[in-house]
Write a protein that holds these residues in place. Structure first.
Motif, PDB file in Angstrom:
ATOM      1  N   THR A   1      -2.379  -1.106  -3.450  1.00 47.97           N
ATOM      2  CA  THR A   1      -3.462  -0.201  -3.094  1.00 47.97           C
ATOM      3  C   THR A   1      -2.895   1.201  -2.942  1.00 47.97           C
ATOM      4  O   THR A   1      -1.879   1.406  -2.274  1.00 47.97           O
TER       5      THR A   1
ATOM      6  N   PRO B   1     -11.356  -0.573  -4.885  1.00 48.64           N
ATOM      7  CA  PRO B   1     -11.190  -1.815  -4.119  1.00 48.64           C
ATOM      8  C   PRO B   1     -12.394  -2.185  -3.275  1.00 48.64           C
ATOM      9  O   PRO B   1     -12.372  -3.205  -2.579  1.00 48.64           O
TER      10      PRO B   1
ATOM     11  N   ASP C   1      -4.900 -10.395  -7.241  1.00 48.82           N
ATOM     12  CA  ASP C   1      -4.276  -9.221  -6.641  1.00 48.82           C
ATOM     13  C   ASP C   1      -3.001  -9.529  -5.873  1.00 48.82           C
ATOM     14  O   ASP C   1      -2.557  -8.731  -5.060  1.00 48.82           O
TER      15      ASP C   1
ATOM     16  N   ARG D   1       0.844  -1.190   0.000  1.00 43.50           N
ATOM     17  CA  ARG D   1       0.000   0.000   0.000  1.00 43.50           C
ATOM     18  C   ARG D   1       0.880   1.241   0.000  1.00 43.50           C
ATOM     19  O   ARG D   1       1.867   1.309   0.730  1.00 43.50           O
TER      20      ARG D   1
ATOM     21  N   MET E   1      -6.955   0.497  -6.559  1.00 47.05           N
ATOM     22  CA  MET E   1      -6.068  -0.661  -6.574  1.00 47.05           C
ATOM     23  C   MET E   1      -5.632  -0.923  -8.005  1.00 47.05           C
ATOM     24  O   MET E   1      -6.394  -0.737  -8.949  1.00 47.05           O
TER      25      MET E   1
END
Length: 644
Positions: free
Chosen positions: A347, A217, A342, A165, A206
């Protein structure tokens, strides 16, 4: 499918696509990394088409559901698909109802399931021998149990993996086009009537690869804990195939399992699995439980033309599952398949900061040491003598501010309104001005290698340069070493516990709430709790300021709530305030005093904050030097320096 890289579901049923058409689709599937569901039912697809799809399934790693019912696929086609299933690791559902497959083809499919580890639903025609159906049913049940066991092991372990992230911060002068740039990067159209940003707008997206669009997301299955555990499973299975995947394959070595204090719903599932392991039998049980995994044995009729027709009577054979609860139901195919799709995702937390100078005073609260900074400016201003000086002044302010707050973070200079200066000489002219401004003082600036520039010229209205900018932003985010920082599943459980309180409160206390939530998930150390909060703050999941003892004790779990509250006071009165509204409620004089003298009355603040958490906001603004008490009046007034 090669171009539309953000589409995740396609329905093409009853289109007479045939073998030729499906070959084109299959060729596109070989390179597609976003599509998870494809419906090709009733399309005159025969064995040749099945072979094309089988070839695609051997290399595709994201397709989860394939519907081929009511097609003319026979035993030869089934064998092609069976061979693909032996190597495919993503397909979870395959529908071959009302096809021409008989025992021979079904046996090939059943044998393939001995090697397959992902398929959890397979539908075949009703004329298949019950013994073959039983073999398919047993393999499907085994696969489901194996996936569940690995998922539970990941939940119970204290293994670590990257959070994957990053945070993007869009800054710059007002009217430069920051919000339009954000919208362009998100794939949204240009809106000339878009209102200027008040304070900051926060959103999340994302991305799975540098070539795909950024997607919302919110449709992901599961909470942070279950998604993290599912990703751990996938990372383990992909390690051999992805040895150089920097941000995802760096899964920490498996530690000896510890007695983690996980949330009660997870512990319940773990206890149930232990019971099931001690009592399970080797024979599958037939059940009508609608939640159970399904292996359909359906009937079909064939017309004189050979076209497969549905029978009015269908039978459904279902495999009974063990008792489960909410998080077990979370672990359906979509959770695992989201994790597969994923596993290399990132993110992005996007912060679009208001560009009016009045907002600059509050930005220091939200700027972080890590992440990617996108400094947006209007290229036209650097080419107009009467506007150039002011534009350079704003740019230098932001360059210095970013260097002060985040000296090692990547900084991307982005020039808007490219279509208005289409000549190459003008693009180079802007580049020369910028090079003279930055010289060798800002090494964190990311250069535009493709165009040989120190900045990235774009045009949001004409969609020029957007794809290049998007790719560079994501590349910089992935190259940021901070996103590879390892976190444990206990931290994810803590984050879930924190987010579960959002419906009750906008902030929590460190000394009380966070301490107790940490204990619930097995994080008893106050140092570890605060380290986790620091990471969550850096990644835009919450706001935890630590400059004073009082601020440190407050954890804001709704960042946009705090930004909006401050933006109701620190804003441009000529742009963002409805004077008639304040006149109507008798606060016209208070409004004038606030924006002309920088003195806000308690009545004014009570009104704009709707009487909610007023003391909290006053205390926070005072301790972050956004406000101070005014002691030179009998009335309760507060000085807001940024409004002067």
């Amino acid at each position: 499918a090669k171009v539309l890289t953000s589409i995740i579901m396609i329905i093409l049923s009853t289109n007479d696509i045939g073998n030729g058409g499906v070959k084109s689709i299959a060729d596109a599937l070989k390179g597609n990394t976003s599509l998870t569901s494809l419906n090709l039912s009733t399309n005159e697809i025969g064995n040749g088409g099945a072979k094309s799809l089988a070839d695609a399934l051997k290399v595709n790693t994201t397709l989860a559901s394939l519907n081929l019912k009511e097609n003319q696929i026979g035993n030869e086609g089934a064998t092609f698909l069976a061979n693909a299933l032996k190597v495919n690791t993503s397909l979870a559902s395959l529908n071959l109802r009302y096809t021409q497959i008989s025992d021979e083809g079904a046996k090939s499919l059943a044998d393939a399931l001995e090697a397959n580890t992902s398929l959890t639903e397979l539908s075949v025609p009703a004329n298949v021998h019950s013994g073959i159906i039983g073999k398919i049913k047993a393999r499907i049940l085994s696969t489901r149990r194996t996936q569940k066991r690995k998922f539970l092991e990941a939940l119970k372990s204290d293994e670590k993996a990257p959070l994957n992230r990053s945070r993007l911060m869009f800054v710059g002068q007002g009217k430069a086009g920051k919000s339009a740039t954000v919208r362009s990067l998100l794939g949204k159209g240009f809106n000339p009537d878009w209102d200027s940003t008040i304070g900051a707008d926060i959103s999340e997206r994302m991305t799975s690869s540098a070539t795909s669009k950024w997607r919302n997301p919110d449709d992901l299955k599961g909470d942070f804990t279950s998604r993290f555990a599912a990703r751990l499973m996938v990372a383990h299975s992909n390690t051999r195939n992805r040895p150089n995947a920097k941000a995802t394959a760096q899964v920490g070595k498996t530690k000896e399992k510890t007695n983690l204090v996980l949330p009660s719903h997870i512990n319940k599932m773990l206890n149930e699995e232990a019971i099931n392991d001690s009592t399970k039998t080797t024979n599958a049980t037939v059940s009508n439980d609608p939640e159970s995994a399904r292996i359909r044995n359906v009937q079909h009729n064939e017309s004189s033309s050979g076209r497969i027709r549905p029978s009015l009577k269908n039978t459904s054979v279902q495999v009974k599952q063990e008792p489960n609860d909410e998080i077990v139901r979370e672990f359906e195919e979509k959770l695992f398949l989201d994790a597969k799709r994923d596993v290399n995702s990132l993110t992005l937390s996007l912060w679009d900061f208001g560009g009016q100078q009045v907002f600059y005073a509050m930005h220091h609260i939200f700027l972080t040491k890590s992440g990617i900074y996108i400094l947006v400016f209007d290229v036209r201003e650097l080419l107009e003598p009467n506007r150039k000086h002011a534009a350079l002044k704003y740019l230098l302010f932001w360059l210095r501010s970013i260097k002060l707050h985040a000296p090692t973070a990547s900084l991307i200079l982005t020039g808007t309104f490219l279509a208005d200066i289409s000549e190459r000489e003008s693009v180079s002219g802007v580049d020369n001005v910028l090079r003279e401004l930055v010289k060798d003082s800002f090494s964190q600036i990311v250069t535009n290698v493709n165009e040989g520039l120190v900045y990235f010229p774009i045009d949001n209205k004409e969609a020029l340069g957007i794809d290049n900018l998007r790719c560079v932003v994501e590349e910089q985010a992935r190259d940021d070493n901070s996103i590879s920082e390892q976190v444990s599943i206990r931290w994810m459980a803590l984050l879930d516990q924190i987010h579960s309180k959002r419906n009750q409160s906008c902030y929590l206390t460190l000394s009380g709430d966070i301490r107790n939530l940490g204990l619930e998930v097995g994080i008893g150390s106050s140092v570890e709790q605060e380290t986790a909060l620091a990471l969550f703050h850096e990644r835009g999941l919450l706001i935890h300021l630590t400059s004073t003892v009082v601020l440190k004790n407050i954890v804001v779990i709704k960042p946009q709530w705090l930004v909006d509250a401050l933006g109701k006071v620190i804003c441009d009165g000529s742009l963002h305030i409805d004077k008639d509204e304040f006149k109507h409620v008798g606060l016209e004089e208070d409004l004038t005093r606030t924006f002309e003298m920088g003195l806000a009355s308690r009545d004014f603040l009570d009104y704009v904050w709707k009487g909610e958490q007023v003391d909290f906001f006053l205390d926070l603004m005072e301790r972050t030097m956004l406000l101070s008490k005014w002691h030179f009046s009998e009335n309760e007034l507060y000085l807001i320096p940024s409004l002067l």
